[in-house]
Motif scaffolding. Structure first.
Motif, mmCIF file in Angstrom:
data_model
loop_
_atom_site.group_PDB
_atom_site.id
_atom_site.type_symbol
_atom_site.label_atom_id
_atom_site.label_comp_id
_atom_site.label_asym_id
_atom_site.label_seq_id
_atom_site.Cartn_x
_atom_site.Cartn_y
_atom_site.Cartn_z
ATOM 1 N N VAL A 26 -1.747 4.587 -4.300
ATOM 2 C CA VAL A 26 -2.644 3.431 -4.279
ATOM 3 C C VAL A 26 -2.209 2.564 -5.396
ATOM 4 O O VAL A 26 -1.761 2.448 -6.551
ATOM 5 C CB VAL A 26 -3.811 3.861 -4.812
ATOM 6 C CG1 VAL A 26 -4.880 2.744 -4.990
ATOM 7 C CG2 VAL A 26 -4.337 4.848 -3.834
ATOM 8 N N ASP A 27 -2.112 1.143 -4.960
ATOM 9 C CA ASP A 27 -1.973 0.060 -5.858
ATOM 10 C C ASP A 27 -3.149 -0.471 -6.516
ATOM 11 O O ASP A 27 -4.151 -1.131 -5.851
ATOM 12 C CB ASP A 27 -1.374 -1.030 -4.983
ATOM 13 C CG ASP A 27 -0.952 -2.307 -5.875
ATOM 14 O OD1 ASP A 27 -1.405 -2.526 -6.754
ATOM 15 O OD2 ASP A 27 -0.243 -3.195 -5.228
ATOM 16 N N ARG A 28 -3.426 -0.046 -7.626
ATOM 17 C CA ARG A 28 -4.775 -0.170 -8.442
ATOM 18 C C ARG A 28 -5.058 -1.491 -8.570
ATOM 19 O O ARG A 28 -6.168 -2.099 -8.683
ATOM 20 C CB ARG A 28 -4.802 0.500 -9.584
ATOM 21 C CG ARG A 28 -4.828 2.119 -9.647
ATOM 22 C CD ARG A 28 -6.366 2.420 -9.328
ATOM 23 N NE ARG A 28 -7.232 1.925 -10.034
ATOM 24 C CZ ARG A 28 -7.812 2.168 -11.186
ATOM 25 N NH1 ARG A 28 -7.233 3.286 -11.772
ATOM 26 N NH2 ARG A 28 -8.728 1.633 -12.008
ATOM 27 N N SER A 31 -6.360 -3.343 -5.461
ATOM 28 C CA SER A 31 -7.647 -2.415 -4.957
ATOM 29 C C SER A 31 -8.714 -2.376 -5.774
ATOM 30 O O SER A 31 -8.860 -2.806 -6.820
ATOM 31 C CB SER A 31 -7.180 -0.986 -5.002
ATOM 32 O OG SER A 31 -6.041 -0.766 -3.867
ATOM 33 N N SER A 32 -9.883 -2.299 -4.890
ATOM 34 C CA SER A 32 -11.337 -2.112 -5.707
ATOM 35 C C SER A 32 -12.224 -1.320 -5.148
ATOM 36 O O SER A 32 -12.051 -0.877 -3.825
ATOM 37 C CB SER A 32 -11.617 -3.581 -5.669
ATOM 38 O OG SER A 32 -12.069 -3.922 -4.300
ATOM 39 N N ILE A 144 -3.239 -1.231 4.044
ATOM 40 C CA ILE A 144 -4.518 -1.774 3.802
ATOM 41 C C ILE A 144 -5.696 -1.180 4.440
ATOM 42 O O ILE A 144 -5.527 -1.231 5.551
ATOM 43 C CB ILE A 144 -4.593 -3.243 3.607
ATOM 44 C CG1 ILE A 144 -3.210 -4.002 2.965
ATOM 45 C CG2 ILE A 144 -5.717 -4.289 3.379
ATOM 46 C CD1 ILE A 144 -2.824 -5.315 3.187
ATOM 47 N N ASP A 146 -10.041 -1.062 4.322
ATOM 48 C CA ASP A 146 -11.199 -1.584 4.030
ATOM 49 C C ASP A 146 -12.492 -0.773 4.681
ATOM 50 O O ASP A 146 -12.381 -0.279 5.780
ATOM 51 C CB ASP A 146 -11.512 -2.958 4.411
ATOM 52 C CG ASP A 146 -10.559 -3.960 3.817
ATOM 53 O OD1 ASP A 146 -10.820 -4.416 2.486
ATOM 54 O OD2 ASP A 146 -9.537 -4.413 4.345
ATOM 55 N N LEU A 174 -14.988 -0.623 -0.299
ATOM 56 C CA LEU A 174 -13.764 -0.129 -0.757
ATOM 57 C C LEU A 174 -12.762 -1.198 -0.162
ATOM 58 O O LEU A 174 -12.645 -1.447 1.098
ATOM 59 C CB LEU A 174 -13.644 1.174 -0.414
ATOM 60 C CG LEU A 174 -14.627 2.195 -0.582
ATOM 61 C CD1 LEU A 174 -14.288 3.599 0.041
ATOM 62 C CD2 LEU A 174 -14.838 2.247 -2.086
ATOM 63 N N HIS A 175 -11.646 -1.512 -0.973
ATOM 64 C CA HIS A 175 -10.578 -2.229 -0.533
ATOM 65 C C HIS A 175 -9.361 -1.547 -1.247
ATOM 66 O O HIS A 175 -9.139 -1.491 -2.477
ATOM 67 C CB HIS A 175 -10.810 -3.816 -0.938
ATOM 68 C CG HIS A 175 -9.297 -4.296 -0.516
ATOM 69 N ND1 HIS A 175 -9.062 -4.872 0.668
ATOM 70 C CD2 HIS A 175 -8.218 -4.601 -1.133
ATOM 71 C CE1 HIS A 175 -8.030 -5.153 0.810
ATOM 72 N NE2 HIS A 175 -7.207 -5.278 -0.397
ATOM 73 N N ILE A 176 -8.614 -0.992 -0.322
ATOM 74 C CA ILE A 176 -7.594 -0.116 -0.925
ATOM 75 C C ILE A 176 -6.175 -0.431 -0.298
ATOM 76 O O ILE A 176 -6.100 -0.616 0.800
ATOM 77 C CB ILE A 176 -7.766 1.331 -0.725
ATOM 78 C CG1 ILE A 176 -9.067 2.050 -0.945
ATOM 79 C CG2 ILE A 176 -6.635 2.274 -1.184
ATOM 80 C CD1 ILE A 176 -9.174 2.209 -2.616
ATOM 81 N N GLU A 177 -5.158 -0.839 -1.280
ATOM 82 C CA GLU A 177 -3.965 -1.188 -0.703
ATOM 83 C C GLU A 177 -3.151 -0.027 -1.438
ATOM 84 O O GLU A 177 -3.256 0.363 -2.550
ATOM 85 C CB GLU A 177 -3.420 -2.579 -1.244
ATOM 86 C CG GLU A 177 -4.304 -3.503 -0.657
ATOM 87 C CD GLU A 177 -3.608 -4.965 -0.900
ATOM 88 O OE1 GLU A 177 -2.451 -5.230 -0.983
ATOM 89 O OE2 GLU A 177 -4.459 -6.014 -0.717
ATOM 90 N N ALA A 178 -2.082 0.408 -0.618
ATOM 91 C CA ALA A 178 -1.139 1.483 -1.012
ATOM 92 C C ALA A 178 0.232 1.324 -0.494
ATOM 93 O O ALA A 178 0.572 0.845 0.620
ATOM 94 C CB ALA A 178 -1.869 2.932 -0.592
#
Length: 182
Positions: A26-28, A31-32, A144, A146, A174-178
């Protein structure tokens, strides 16, 4: 004999139960983990600043997929003391006695619009089954995702009788980029 060995090797390589799982880092920074609700007659939005997630997901091998997330409840903030104080107080998320909110998937399924992560959401040590719908785009080793999930705070023992309808429903955003782990 050679044909049998080749057939056995192909069967093992193509077996869904042995499909390679894809782990994600995960790219903190990108992300949020946030939330939206209504309080005191108006919209309220906030975020949790301390959280972690372990994600294993390959759209071609959903049987190996797993999502596990932990949120430090004390880090929830809206920027308004009038909202944050009760949210983090003993009738709210109560981080002094319930420091973590947890999500653990049990099954992830493809849908017409994305994916559904079936699992358990635990807040204030109260576990409830949930279905977390999410979209997912994967390109060049970058994912990515959402998601939005609306919960009733009282299902998790959050709130006092004096809260009435304040923040009765809370939408987790939730928005997660990894990045694909190697």
């Amino acid at each position: 004999m050679t044909f049998r060995i080749l057939t056995a090797c192909l069967a093992l390589c193509l077996s869904p139960s042995l499909a390679a799982a894809q782990d994600w880092s995960v790219d903190r920074e990108a992300s949020s983990v946030g939330f939206e609700t209504t309080a005191f007659g108006g919209p309220v939005a906030g975020e949790f600043s301390d959280w972690s997630a372990q994600i294993t997901l390959d759209p071609a091998a959903l049987e190996t997929a797993q999502i596990s997330a932990r949120v430090q409840t004390a880090t929830g903030a809206t920027g308004s003391n009038g909202v944050d104080d009760p949210m983090l107080g003993s009738d709210g998320l109560a981080p002094a006695t319930h420091p973590l909110a947890l999500f653990e998937s049990s099954d992830i399924r493809a849908t017409q619009t994305g994916y559904d992560a079936h699992g358990t959401l635990t807040i204030r040590d109260t576990a409830q089954p949930v279905i977390l719908p999410f979209t997912l785009e994967i390109e060049n080793g970058r994912a990515i995702a959402d998601a939005r999930l609306t919960i009733a705070r009282t299902d998790y023992g959050v709130g006092a009788s004096g809260w009435g309808t304040t923040a009765a429903n809370v939408t987790l955003v939730l928005h997660i980029e990894a990045n694909a782990a190697e």
